[in-house]
Design an enzyme around this catalytic site. Sequence first.
Site, mmCIF file in Angstrom:
data_model
loop_
_atom_site.group_PDB
_atom_site.id
_atom_site.type_symbol
_atom_site.label_atom_id
_atom_site.label_comp_id
_atom_site.label_asym_id
_atom_site.label_seq_id
_atom_site.Cartn_x
_atom_site.Cartn_y
_atom_site.Cartn_z
ATOM 1 N N THR A 11 0.814 -1.226 0.000
ATOM 2 C CA THR A 11 0.000 0.000 0.000
ATOM 3 C C THR A 11 0.847 1.276 0.000
ATOM 4 O OG1 THR A 11 -0.009 0.045 2.408
ATOM 5 C CG2 THR A 11 -1.836 -1.133 1.332
ATOM 6 N N LYS A 12 2.149 1.171 0.023
ATOM 7 C CA LYS A 12 3.000 2.360 0.158
ATOM 8 C C LYS A 12 3.190 3.057 -1.192
ATOM 9 C CE LYS A 12 3.070 1.671 4.499
ATOM 10 N NZ LYS A 12 3.945 0.897 5.367
#
Length: 390
Positions: A193-194
Site C-alpha cells: 500500500t506504500k
Amino acid sequence: MTASNAMNQLTSFTVPQSRADITEDEIEAVAQTLRSGWLTSGPAVRKFEKAFSDYLGGKAHTTATNSATLGLTTALKALGIGPGDEVITTTNTFTATALAIYHLGATPVLVDIDHTLCIDPNRIEAAITSRTRAIIPVHLGGLACDMDAIHDIASRKGLLVIEDAAHALPTSSRGEMVGAGRSAATVFSFYATKSITTGEGGMITCPDPALAERMKRLRLHGINSDAFNRLNGNSWLYDVTEDGFKANMTDISASLGLVQLAKLEKMWQRREKVAERYYEGLKGLPLTMPAKPLPNDRHAWHLFMVQLQPEARIHRNEFISLMAGLGVQCSVHYVPLHRHTLWKKVLDFDVREFPVAEKAFSRSVSLPIFSSMTDSEVNTVIEATRSLLQ
Ligand SMILES: *Cc1c(COP(=O)(O)O)cnc(C)c1O
C-alpha cells in the site's frame, strides 16, 4: 485484462482505501528477472540501491531489505541499540516501529503527538532518561515531522535519530529530501500500500559508508559478503562475523522497485492532485483537514487523514460504515500503540500521557488516496462525504 482491472476484483468497494499502481512494465520487468535465472539478491538489488540513492540526491548509502520492519531492526542494531536501551517514538504509528525496537531487547518509549499527528517535539525531553539512546520520528501520512526541533534535542542530549519514513516517499523537509542523510539512518517501506511497492520490501539510507557496510552484513545473517560476491568471486570461503538477520531483498522485488521508482514523480503528482481536489471538494464541512507542509516542503500524500469535528454529530465508526455502504473504503491511522494489548502488557505508561492521540484517534478517518485513483473515484469520495456531513 489489464493489471488494474484484475486488482479491482480484489475488493468489493467502488473506491478501495488504496490500490497498487502496477502496469505491464512492472510485470515485464519481473518476468525478465525470472528468465535471467538470478532470483535472490543480485544485480537488480544493486541497481535499485543505486537508483534510490540517486533519487535522493546521490549522497545517501542505501541498503535494500525485505521489509521496513526488518530494515528498522537492522538499522538500530547497526547503530548499537540493544538490551537495556530506550528508544523514543510516537504512540501514533504502526506496531512495526515499536516491534523493531522491542525485538532487539530495547524498550520503546511512547510519546504523544501534536496537531500534525506526528510526535510532539515539546514532549520528547520529558521522556528522556539515562537509558535513552535514540529517537524514531514517524512522518505520519507523508508529512515531515519537525526535524529541526528533533535534531536540536538529539544533538543536545547525544541521541541518535532514525527516521521511520515508511510514509515519506517522496517527502522533503527544510529543502532536503527525507532520507538524504540528515539523520543517522532513515527507513522506507515498499509494502503493497506504500507510495512505491516491491510487494514487500524496504530501504535503509544512511550518510556513513562504514555503517552501510555493516547493515549489508546484518541484513544477510551477518555474513561478510553476499552470495553474489561469493559466486562471482568464485570463492567458497565466507565468515560469519555477527548475529544478523535474514532481511535481504530479492532481485524479483528490486526489478519491480526499479520500474516503480522511475514512475515515482508522476505517481506523486497524481496523489498531490487528489489531495488538492479533497481540500477543494470538502470545503465547508465539519472536518479538520490534514495539516499542510511548510512552504517549499513536499508532502508525500501517502494518506489523507481528516478528523470529524464535534459539529459533524456523527461518530467516527458510524461514518466509516456509512461510507462503506456508499462504496468507499475508509481506514484509521492508527489505533495508537498505547491502546494495544501487547504494548499495554509490556510497556510502562499511563493512558493519560496521550491526550492528543486519544482525541485524534476518536475522530480520525483516512480517505482513499492512491496514484491510480481516477477523477470519478475522487468524486465518489467527495460526494459520499458531503452526503453524510452536509
Ligand atoms: C508500513 C509501515 C511500516 C512497516 O513496513 P513493512 O515494509 O511492511 O515492514 C513501519 N512503519 C510504518 C509507519 C508503516 O506504515
